[in-house]
Enzyme design. Sequence first.
Site, PDB file in Angstrom:
ATOM      1  N   TYR A  27      40.907  31.342  27.840  1.00 29.21           N
ATOM      2  CA  TYR A  27      39.867  31.523  28.513  1.00 29.21           C
ATOM      3  C   TYR A  27      38.757  32.429  27.909  1.00 29.21           C
ATOM      4  O   TYR A  27      37.535  32.467  27.991  1.00 29.21           O
ATOM      5  CB  TYR A  27      39.964  32.446  29.971  1.00 29.21           C
ATOM      6  CG  TYR A  27      40.490  31.507  31.024  1.00 29.21           C
ATOM      7  CD1 TYR A  27      39.639  30.697  31.577  1.00 29.21           C
ATOM      8  CD2 TYR A  27      41.738  31.459  31.191  1.00 29.21           C
ATOM      9  CE1 TYR A  27      40.045  29.644  32.746  1.00 29.21           C
ATOM     10  CE2 TYR A  27      42.425  30.292  31.819  1.00 29.21           C
ATOM     11  CZ  TYR A  27      41.505  29.586  32.708  1.00 29.21           C
ATOM     12  OH  TYR A  27      41.682  28.410  33.684  1.00 29.21           O
ATOM     13  N   HIS A  47      35.962  37.295  33.609  1.00 30.23           N
ATOM     14  CA  HIS A  47      34.958  37.362  33.148  1.00 30.23           C
ATOM     15  C   HIS A  47      34.062  36.081  33.477  1.00 30.23           C
ATOM     16  O   HIS A  47      32.843  36.164  34.047  1.00 30.23           O
ATOM     17  CB  HIS A  47      34.945  37.796  31.821  1.00 30.23           C
ATOM     18  CG  HIS A  47      33.661  38.100  31.116  1.00 30.23           C
ATOM     19  ND1 HIS A  47      32.953  37.271  30.180  1.00 30.23           N
ATOM     20  CD2 HIS A  47      32.684  39.224  31.275  1.00 30.23           C
ATOM     21  CE1 HIS A  47      31.702  37.482  29.957  1.00 30.23           C
ATOM     22  NE2 HIS A  47      31.530  38.664  30.357  1.00 30.23           N
ATOM     23  N   ASP A  89      30.033  42.101  31.819  1.00 28.62           N
ATOM     24  CA  ASP A  89      30.531  42.388  30.495  1.00 28.62           C
ATOM     25  C   ASP A  89      31.372  43.913  30.496  1.00 28.62           C
ATOM     26  O   ASP A  89      32.197  43.926  29.854  1.00 28.62           O
ATOM     27  CB  ASP A  89      29.146  42.564  29.589  1.00 28.62           C
ATOM     28  CG  ASP A  89      28.580  40.955  29.574  1.00 28.62           C
ATOM     29  OD1 ASP A  89      29.235  39.818  29.918  1.00 28.62           O
ATOM     30  OD2 ASP A  89      27.783  40.807  28.912  1.00 28.62           O
TER      31      ASP A  89
END
Length: 121
Positions: A27, A47, A89
């Site tokens: 990922y 994320h 983030d």
Amino acid sequence: SLLEFGMMILEETGKLAVPFYSSYGCYCGWGGKGTPKDATDRCCFVHDCCYGNLPDCTPKPDRYKYKRVNGAIVCEQGTSCENRICECDKAAAICFTKNLNTYSKIYMLYPDFLCKGELKC
């Protein structure tokens, strides 16, 4: 944007985003499928899901501002998209830091064909 995310990763982990996180596991990097290989790869899965919850935003090129306050990442006020991208983030960078002890070089440059199946967010 990827620029700010890369700086966050470096500041948090002491590792450069490229090469350490740019194609790690199934990922980390562009796209993703299969089962995350370890806790770091799961950070990237989460994320990706976070970005997936921002259909009205363009996370990779959209710039945002953040600062550090007493060592902590603080997303500065911007547009709704900038704020949400920054928070995605920030969560990933913190997740990478929490899982540095299980980071494994065997998952760097991991081949996509070894990642099978689909995971739902």
